[in-house]
Write an enzyme that holds these catalytic residues in place. Sequence first.
Site, PDB file in Angstrom:
ATOM      1  N   ASP A 159       0.851  -1.198   0.000  1.00 55.17           N
ATOM      2  CA  ASP A 159       0.000   0.000   0.000  1.00 55.17           C
ATOM      3  C   ASP A 159       0.884   1.245   0.000  1.00 55.17           C
ATOM      4  OD1 ASP A 159      -2.420   1.391   0.085  1.00 55.17           O
ATOM      5  OD2 ASP A 159      -2.405   1.481   2.273  1.00 55.17           O
ATOM      6  N   HIS A 160       0.587   2.180  -0.880  1.00 53.99           N
ATOM      7  CA  HIS A 160       1.348   3.434  -0.980  1.00 53.99           C
ATOM      8  C   HIS A 160       2.851   3.202  -1.157  1.00 53.99           C
ATOM      9  CE1 HIS A 160      -2.015   6.132  -0.225  1.00 53.99           C
ATOM     10  NE2 HIS A 160      -2.400   5.319   0.732  1.00 53.99           N
ATOM     11  N   ASP A 206       1.779   5.065  -5.585  1.00 50.95           N
ATOM     12  CA  ASP A 206       1.106   6.329  -5.297  1.00 50.95           C
ATOM     13  C   ASP A 206       1.882   7.484  -5.923  1.00 50.95           C
ATOM     14  OD1 ASP A 206      -0.120   8.562  -4.319  1.00 50.95           O
ATOM     15  OD2 ASP A 206       0.002   8.004  -2.199  1.00 50.95           O
ATOM     16  N   HIS A 216      -7.878   9.943   4.653  1.00 49.95           N
ATOM     17  CA  HIS A 216      -7.113   9.010   5.475  1.00 49.95           C
ATOM     18  C   HIS A 216      -7.205   9.400   6.958  1.00 49.95           C
ATOM     19  CE1 HIS A 216      -4.738   8.289   1.645  1.00 49.95           C
ATOM     20  NE2 HIS A 216      -4.923   7.064   2.061  1.00 49.95           N
ATOM     21  N   HIS A 229      -9.577   4.728  -0.599  1.00 54.87           N
ATOM     22  CA  HIS A 229      -8.667   4.801   0.538  1.00 54.87           C
ATOM     23  C   HIS A 229      -9.362   5.606   1.640  1.00 54.87           C
ATOM     24  CE1 HIS A 229      -4.596   3.614  -1.289  1.00 54.87           C
ATOM     25  NE2 HIS A 229      -5.525   3.312  -2.180  1.00 54.87           N
TER      26      HIS A 229
END
Length: 276
Positions: free
Chosen positions: A82-83, A104, A174, A202
């Site tokens: 993730d990211h 990202d 987030h 997200h």
Amino acid sequence: MTLVTLSDVLQPALKRGYAVAGLVTLGWEDMRAYVAAAEAENVPVILQAGPSCREHTPLPVLGKMFTYLAENVSVPVVAHLDHGYTLQDCKIAIESGFTSVMFDGSQKALAQNIDETAEIAQMAHAAGVSCEGEIGFVGYAGGANSAGTDPDEAAQFAKETGVDAMAISVGNVHLQQDKEGGLDEVRIRAIEAITEVPLVIHGGSGVPVAQREALARGSSICKFNIGTELRMAFGQALKEAAAADPDRFDRVQILKETHDPVVAAARRVLRAFKSV
């Protein structure tokens, strides 16, 4: 062995009207609980290693942990970066056994984001791995503000990058601890009208549960990332376990008591994304 790619779980979700949870992991205790919850609910799960997780545990170790968990359950498990912020992040994840990487480039200019994401998607696909990209910027509660996804740019991004999933910014944030917000469904409909790729939210912890359910079953949103909500459940369980006996110091015994509460919290999350 039930380790699968992101595309393996999102394409059926797109066709059949449900979503898959991307559960943000921080360590062994929560990832083990998430897999137990998925097994109990009989649904696939995406185990996600974000930047804070990777600061604590190296990617090669996380890859082995995710693989071990996948090998010991019957439901599909995705090992997801993730990211990832660089090609090198994604390359290390792929070499470490991850089956999906998210690059990202959302804070970069559109052309640069497209070029870099396309390069990483090509690398991932050559290795039999899925790739998620992001167009528009999802901000942070108490931090950087979001920049909403432009539908035309989303269509261009999806077409020119070849990603298997596309994260969008449609009112999601987030690290949001409450569910008082909500997603911009007009913008979602505009994006899905001109794209075919599974969409990703997200910051899913801040989305009201009723809206999660409705969009999972009636839109192209096939993946909701959930982190803060489950971190809060883990933190509360940990505090209660530590406070129950002030003389206890064995962390293994204390951490064991977080398992059942986190499984229960994760099961509640997973149920919202099931098909009717």
